[in-house]
Design a protein around this motif. Sequence first.
Motif, PDB file in Angstrom:
ATOM      1  N   SER A 120       0.835  -1.220   0.000  1.00 34.78           N
ATOM      2  CA  SER A 120       0.000   0.000   0.000  1.00 34.78           C
ATOM      3  C   SER A 120       0.858   1.254   0.000  1.00 34.78           C
ATOM      4  N   LYS A 162     -12.360   5.737   5.169  1.00 37.10           N
ATOM      5  CA  LYS A 162     -11.678   5.775   3.882  1.00 37.10           C
ATOM      6  C   LYS A 162     -10.426   4.907   3.903  1.00 37.10           C
ATOM      7  N   ASN A 165     -11.424   1.348   3.725  1.00 33.46           N
ATOM      8  CA  ASN A 165     -12.409   1.102   2.678  1.00 33.46           C
ATOM      9  C   ASN A 165     -13.654   0.413   3.246  1.00 33.46           C
ATOM     10  N   GLY A 167     -16.742   1.820   3.824  1.00 37.22           N
ATOM     11  CA  GLY A 167     -18.038   2.234   3.306  1.00 37.22           C
ATOM     12  C   GLY A 167     -18.901   2.850   4.382  1.00 37.22           C
ATOM     13  N   ASN A 226      -8.862  -0.901  -4.570  1.00 36.15           N
ATOM     14  CA  ASN A 226      -9.744   0.194  -4.187  1.00 36.15           C
ATOM     15  C   ASN A 226      -9.097   1.104  -3.140  1.00 36.15           C
ATOM     16  N   ASP A 227      -7.795   1.215  -3.197  1.00 35.72           N
ATOM     17  CA  ASP A 227      -7.077   2.080  -2.257  1.00 35.72           C
ATOM     18  C   ASP A 227      -7.437   3.539  -2.546  1.00 35.72           C
ATOM     19  N   GLN A 228      -8.077   4.203  -1.573  1.00 36.72           N
ATOM     20  CA  GLN A 228      -8.495   5.589  -1.750  1.00 36.72           C
ATOM     21  C   GLN A 228      -7.449   6.580  -1.246  1.00 36.72           C
ATOM     22  N   GLY A 255      -8.413  -1.844   0.359  1.00 35.84           N
ATOM     23  CA  GLY A 255      -8.190  -0.433   0.575  1.00 35.84           C
ATOM     24  C   GLY A 255      -6.755  -0.186   0.995  1.00 35.84           C
ATOM     25  N   HIS A 256      -6.541   0.859   1.786  1.00 35.25           N
ATOM     26  CA  HIS A 256      -5.180   1.217   2.183  1.00 35.25           C
ATOM     27  C   HIS A 256      -4.698   0.404   3.379  1.00 35.25           C
TER      28      HIS A 256
END
Length: 276
Positions: A120, A162, A165, A167, A226-228, A255-256
């Motif tokens: 990440s 975030k 991830n 939601g 889907n890393d924001q 995610g992250h």
Amino acid sequence: MPYIHTSDSTRLYYREWGMGTPVLFVSAWAFSGAMWEYQMLHLSERGLRCIAFDRRGHGRSDDPGRGFDIDRLSDDLAEVIEQLDLRDLTLVGNSMGCGEIVHYLARHGTSRIARVALVSGVTPGTLKSAENPQGLPKEAAEFAIMKMQQDRPLYMTDGAIKYFNLGSTWPAAPLLSSEMVQWAIRLILECSPKASIECFRISAQTNFLPDLRACTVPTLVLHGENDQIAPLDMCARRTVQGIVGSELKTYPGGGHGMFLTHKERLNEDLLTFIQG
């Protein structure tokens, strides 16, 4: 207590579990080495010597209020490696820690390093520039710092959704228990406010692209699709382009914060890479 004493008289706390081939973990922004609990438990029980240290201003390390520039942070990493006399070493970084690793390689070389895993990562950079037109505007980074200065606990808690991830269903999200998320937030809030802000600025503003050329050892890049925080195309794919011979593995839905949300797969990928 196990401490590394740096050349500028800062004590860095480290934890060490297991015996065998050494693996040194470099933490994400605002996290201490405690973030690696699930990786260190898994790998240390499988014949590896696992070490994680707390960056200055983080966890149980000293908070000197200075030295939060990328050169000094990478030199801290070098002093940990040298004082523990680590050789044939695997470096595992997460997020900001990936930047410290590639900058360490550019400043200190690869003579002690066998391989690198970047999880990440924010490399080669997240700030908007001619090379990175989709990056974060400098004003957005300074706005985030302002929010931390106003209410750091709220900023970190809001950011967890975030980061992992999760939601809109958090805290009743399937990826992580609310207790696990709260534990992660507590770890972040243990970081010195000064260190949090200065390291955030350094992580956001540093261009690590020139450092990638120094990563000449086998390198595995692990990244969530889907890393924001550090989007896949902006960070992982550009990192792989900059490191000759590196390999990218992507995690669907990741995610992250994959060190928690995808810890079982991450652990197996790391073990295979290190022992392979």
